[in-house]
Design an enzyme around this catalytic site. Structure first.
Site, PDB file in Angstrom:
ATOM      1  N   GLU A 127      39.068  46.673  32.550  1.00 46.33           N
ATOM      2  CA  GLU A 127      38.308  45.141  33.024  1.00 46.33           C
ATOM      3  C   GLU A 127      37.372  45.658  33.958  1.00 46.33           C
ATOM      4  OE1 GLU A 127      39.277  40.716  34.011  1.00 46.33           O
ATOM      5  OE2 GLU A 127      40.830  42.197  33.986  1.00 46.33           O
ATOM      6  N   GLY A 267      43.831  44.754  42.614  1.00 44.89           N
ATOM      7  CA  GLY A 267      45.305  44.522  43.019  1.00 44.89           C
ATOM      8  C   GLY A 267      46.150  45.187  41.871  1.00 44.89           C
ATOM      9  N   ALA A 268      45.744  44.644  40.671  1.00 47.75           N
ATOM     10  CA  ALA A 268      46.540  45.251  39.571  1.00 47.75           C
ATOM     11  C   ALA A 268      45.781  44.561  38.317  1.00 47.75           C
ATOM     12  CB  ALA A 268      48.146  44.390  39.550  1.00 47.75           C
ATOM     13  N   MET A 269      46.283  45.184  37.360  1.00 51.70           N
ATOM     14  CA  MET A 269      45.486  44.686  36.033  1.00 51.70           C
ATOM     15  C   MET A 269      46.780  44.405  34.822  1.00 51.70           C
ATOM     16  SD  MET A 269      42.890  44.555  34.230  1.00 51.70           S
ATOM     17  CE  MET A 269      42.847  43.869  32.847  1.00 51.70           C
ATOM     18  N   GLU A 270      46.377  43.391  33.991  1.00 46.98           N
ATOM     19  CA  GLU A 270      47.303  42.645  33.270  1.00 46.98           C
ATOM     20  C   GLU A 270      47.413  43.395  31.675  1.00 46.98           C
ATOM     21  OE1 GLU A 270      43.737  39.953  32.825  1.00 46.98           O
ATOM     22  OE2 GLU A 270      44.681  41.177  34.496  1.00 46.98           O
ATOM     23  N   HIS A 303      51.530  37.213  39.014  1.00 51.95           N
ATOM     24  CA  HIS A 303      50.209  36.673  38.369  1.00 51.95           C
ATOM     25  C   HIS A 303      50.060  37.790  37.247  1.00 51.95           C
ATOM     26  CE1 HIS A 303      45.991  35.741  38.850  1.00 51.95           C
ATOM     27  NE2 HIS A 303      45.862  37.025  38.399  1.00 51.95           N
ATOM     28  N   GLU A 304      50.192  38.972  37.028  1.00 57.90           N
ATOM     29  CA  GLU A 304      50.048  39.655  36.118  1.00 57.90           C
ATOM     30  C   GLU A 304      50.902  39.473  34.813  1.00 57.90           C
ATOM     31  OE1 GLU A 304      47.153  41.065  36.610  1.00 57.90           O
ATOM     32  OE2 GLU A 304      47.183  40.920  38.667  1.00 57.90           O
ATOM     33  N   GLU A 326      41.594  33.730  35.040  1.00 54.69           N
ATOM     34  CA  GLU A 326      42.149  33.937  36.639  1.00 54.69           C
ATOM     35  C   GLU A 326      42.233  32.630  37.372  1.00 54.69           C
ATOM     36  OE1 GLU A 326      43.011  36.678  37.414  1.00 54.69           O
ATOM     37  OE2 GLU A 326      41.736  38.103  36.045  1.00 54.69           O
TER      38      GLU A 326
END
Length: 885
Positions: A127, A267-270, A303-304, A326
């Protein structure tokens, strides 16, 4: 120097894809000096685009094409067109396959997009547009496909081979290699693709869903981090249960995986079923992570995970709709964090962050709507506006519809659009249809940039016993628009009588009162609401819970603000009254500083905070928040022209006055809480977080007085603490103190103890970079030579350079412009190997209009120098060019 301006992309130009990809079959051969990617795409003409067979234009960047076949026929060089960004083919039928093989170089991929290596591990970040750096593809979110992925690598180096979905086969290969195949049964766009190959250890657990299915949960980390995963695992299980109970969303695969990566831009990726996290967002243990880090891990894991539905099962049609996933998911994770901790404190922290940083973004050159109309580089729009303001927009829908109505709307949204790529309009339409309401005007929040201003005036008629509030809304012009139409602004409010009791609220024309706290909708440029049966002039409590992201103004005097701090039933507004009182006092001190006068503190602020400190019935976390004065960044944001020296001098004076006059009360609360900490084992729970928060802010104040007993207390806490929260605070107060020998000793001990822990060393860097004591830039430059610093690691850049430029305002904004030159040099360097991180570090320079003319000129010189420095990435070019426009 760039001679060609990158292309602007416009929302109005969106067109559905000419072709669709029903199936994607990938094989990765991973080697030490390159990787081979073999892709088979099962494709068809998009029926929504009509008849005919236009050229098929596949996205691809930094790929070496080895072979290509169309409909099982190998193509020669004359059968296709190839440039730096695209592979163009010419299908002869409506259904066909495309087979390609490409060579890529993950080992030299310093931009950390696509497939790259981090600490000997292969991993991906796709992404927004990273997949095109892996293979030729229709790399856009509205092209969804079922993926089957086979990964082949040397077994000794990479015993763990992961991808999206469920594992379906694995086995040994030739020459000490092995393979694993993963199948994702759900349609997804390429940006959700993930691959990991490495020598990883795993913490495993399971979760039984509400329908009785057992899901395997795995967190993969490098071996030395295996003892730092349990908090993330607990957070994941809480998130899964909360999403079932609150939104009715159940997980859909047999396995859910998280992988911690050291080098990561975000931070992170889903990614579907295989979330890839920055290690700072997953690793947490008492000895190495602060309470704030524990809460951050819990929030990001949630969140993820929540993205599985709000982002994966229902994704965005195009990148202009980024807030669809988001903003909604930030709203969901905020609700989760509120339920896990203190709802009021969570709201206070979110609003303080929003008003300091997102409001500044709204007022700057990169201001854009929650759904922007155009962009050059989508990576620049992973912004606070899209995330945090987008969440506030969703929150306003929740406020207007109520919890039950919002749940009906979200249920319809997920049911209606499961497996689809949709728009913000589709989200709002589901809310409208589920509740029978018209949100047409409300949607201006998605299309109009800027922070609305809401000016409120009052009128009381004692004879008629009526009380009127008149609201006037406006919105400053932004780079995209000058004139703004009125928003729908939900204002939650209450009225207090002279004893602080709530007054029943009945508007003129209503048959009966509607409670003593209610929501009204301000929909016009000027609008008056009249309350009846009001026996005495009340004091209004406005915008409770910060029910809309606006700048509210009402002519409260300082005595009224003290009254609200004592009596308002809304916890957020009690804090807000204290913040407004502090702002008024600080602005008075700033004015005195600018006039060269002796600084004189308004004692009402001391009295008010003294009362808060003495009230042991209050949540300690709330006390800590109320004791925290508005920060220098917020005072800058609300200034017409920010006077750096005056803001810093006034705030430091106020802090020292509070410390001196409240010393005994602060020391009492500190000692009581420190004693509890010594007697109690560390627990990562809200009650313990609250106690340590109050203890640590008390110590921060006490050190300003500089008494020997406080120095001794700080050293004792540093030496004896069993957790990073207390140890790091003790280090910070020592670093910011005049006790040079003790400071040097603490820094040396800390570095020696944690030299092998990269995340803890990031905190060591940040504490020093953020110190406002003289010589800040020289300290940062020296720290860049430290063995633990690596400019190619995004976490290190954020910890040192980001902390200096974003938090240490008095040193960064040195009058000679040295801070600006330093940051510009860093941006030019970063642009060469990681454009995303380079553009994100630029933010402090983009706000040059906030400062005096001398600083404006110095900042513009540096922006011009960046623009003229050579071949700029589109990321940096867009930010610089908009900043100078």
């Amino acid at each position: 120097m760039r001679t060609e301006q990158p292309k602007m992309i416009y929302l109005k130009d969106y067109q559905a894809p000419e072709y669709l990809i029903d199936e994607t079959h990938l094989t990765f051969e991973l080697f030490e000096d390159h990787s081979l990617v073999h892709a088979q795409l099962v494709m068809r003409r998009n029926p929504a685009r009509g008849a005919g067979l236009p050229p098929l234009v596949l996205d691809g960047q930094q790929l070496e094409l080895l072979s290509v076949s169309l409909a099982d026929q190998p193509l020669g060089a004359g059968d296709y067109q190839l440039d730096d960004n695209h592979l163009t083919l010419h299908p002869a039928s409506a259904s066909f396959t495309v087979d390609t093989s490409v060579r890529i170089n993950p080992q030299t991929n310093t931009a950390l997009e696509g497939l790259y290596k981090s600490s000997g591990m292969f991993c991906t970040q796709c992404e927004a547009e990273g997949f095109r750096k892996i293979t030729y593809y229709l790399d856009r979110p509205d092209v969804m496909s079922k993926f089957t992925t086979t990964v082949v690598a040397e077994q000794h180096r990479y015993p763990v081979l992961l991808s999206n979905g469920n594992p379906i086969a694995s086995g040994p290969g030739e020459d000490g290699r092995h393979w694993a195949t993963w199948e994702d049964p759900f349609m997804k766009p390429a940006y959700l693709f993930a691959l990991v190959a490495g020598d990883l250890w795993c913490v495993e657990d399971s979760f039984c869903t509400m329908s009785g299915r057992d899901v395997a949960l795995r967190i993969y980390v490098e071996p030395e981090n295996i003892d730092k995963c349990q908090h993330a695992m607990n957070s994941l299980k809480k998130s899964m249960r909360w999403d079932e109970q609150t939104y009715g969303r159940e997980y859909d695969l047999d396995i859910f995986m998280i992988v911690a990566v050291n080098d990561f831009n975000m931070g992170a990726m889903e990614n579907k079923g295989l979330n890839i996290f920055n290690s700072s967002a997953v690793l947490a243990r008492a000895e190495t992570a602060t309470d704030a880090a524990h809460q951050r891990v819990e929030a990001i894991v949630a969140h993820e995970y929540f993205h599985n539905w709000s982002g994966n099962r229902v994704t965005c049609r195009d990148w202009f709709q980024l807030s669809l996933k988001e903003g909604f998911t930030v709203f969901r994770d905020a609700g989760f964090s509120s339920d896990m901790n203190s709802r009021t404190v969570k709201r206070i922290q979110d609003v303080a962050y929003l008003r300091t940083h997102q409001f500044a973004e709204d007022a700057g050159p990169m201001a854009h709507a929650v759904r922007p109309e155009s962009f050059i580089e989508i990576s620049n729009f992973y912004t606070l506006t899209v995330y945090e303001k987008g969440s506030e927009v969703v929150g306003m829908i929740h406020t207007l519809l109520g919890a039950e109505g919002f749940r009906k709307g979200s249920d319809l949204y997920f049911e209606r659009h499961d497996g689809q790529a949709v728009t913000c309009d589709d989200f709002v339409k589901a809310m409208e249809d589920a509740n029978g309401v018209d949100l047409t005007q409300f949607k201006r929040w998605y299309s109009q940039a800027g922070t609305p201003r809401l000016a409120v005036s009052e009128a009381y008629d004692a004879a008629a016993k009526t009380y009127s509030l008149t609201f006037r809304q406006s919105c400053p012009q932004t780079p995209d628009k000058v004139e703004k139409l009125p928003f729908v602004i939900p204002v939650e409010l209450g009225l207090l009588d002279s004893q602080g009791a709530a007054i029943a609220l009945r508007l003129a024309g209503e048959a009966s009162a509607q409670g003593n706290s209610r929501v009204i909708s301000v929909t016009e440029a000027e609008q008056t609401f009249t309350f009846v049966d009001v026996a005495e002039r009340p004091l209004p409590s406005l915008l409770r819970g910060f029910s809309a992201p606006v700048k509210l103004s009402f002519p409260y005097d300082r005595d009224q603000l003290m009254f609200l701090m004592q009596h308002d039933s809304d916890g957020f507004n009690r804090w807000e009254a204290g913040q407004q009182l502090a702002v008024q006092v600080l602005q008075e001190l700033i004015g005195q500083h600018q006039q060269g006068q002796a600084l004189v503190m308004d004692q009402r602020l001391v009295t008010a905070l003294g009362s808060v400190l003495a009230d042991e019935s209050l949540d300690p976390a709330m006390v800590a928040e109320m004791l925290s004065l508005p920060g220098e960044a917020y005072l800058t944001e609300i200034s017409e022209v920010a006077d750096v020296e005056a803001i810093h001098g006034a705030r430091e004076f106020a802090r020292k006055q509070l410390a001196e006059q409240l010393f005994a009360a602060l020391l009492k609360r500190y000692q009581a809480n420190r004693e509890l900490s010594r007697a109690t084992a560390y627990v990562a729970e809200s009650e313990h977080f609250a106690r340590r928060a109050l203890q640590n802010i008390a110590l921060s104040y006490l050190m300003l007085v500089g008494k020997p007993e406080v120095l001794a207390a700080a050293i004792e806490q540093f030496d004896s603490a069993d957790n990073m929260t207390e140890r790091l605070t003790a280090l910070a107060v020592l670093v910011n103190s005049p006790f040079e020998a003790e400071k040097a000793q603490a820094l040396a001990v800390f570095a020696e103890n944690f030299k092998d822990n990269a995340l803890v060393m990031d905190q060591w860097f940040s504490v020093q970079a953020a110190s406002p004591l003289p010589g800040g830039l020289e300290r940062v430059k020296a720290l860049m030579q430290h063995p633990a610093f690596n400019i190619k690691n995004p976490n290190k850049v954020r910890a040192l350079i980001g902390a200096f430029a974003g938090q240490n305002l008095i040193n960064f904004h040195a009058a000679d412009g040295s801070g600006y030159r330093f940051l510009a040099d860093l941006v030019i360097q970063l642009n060469g190997f990681n454009p995303q991180i380079a553009s994100r570090q630029l933010a402090p320079l983009t706000r040059w209009r906030k400062y005096d003319s001398a600083r404006q000129a110095l900042m513009k010189v540096e922006l011009e120098r960046i623009r003229a420095s050579g071949e700029l990435s589109s990321d940096v070019f867009e930010v610089v060019s908009k900043s100078l426009a």
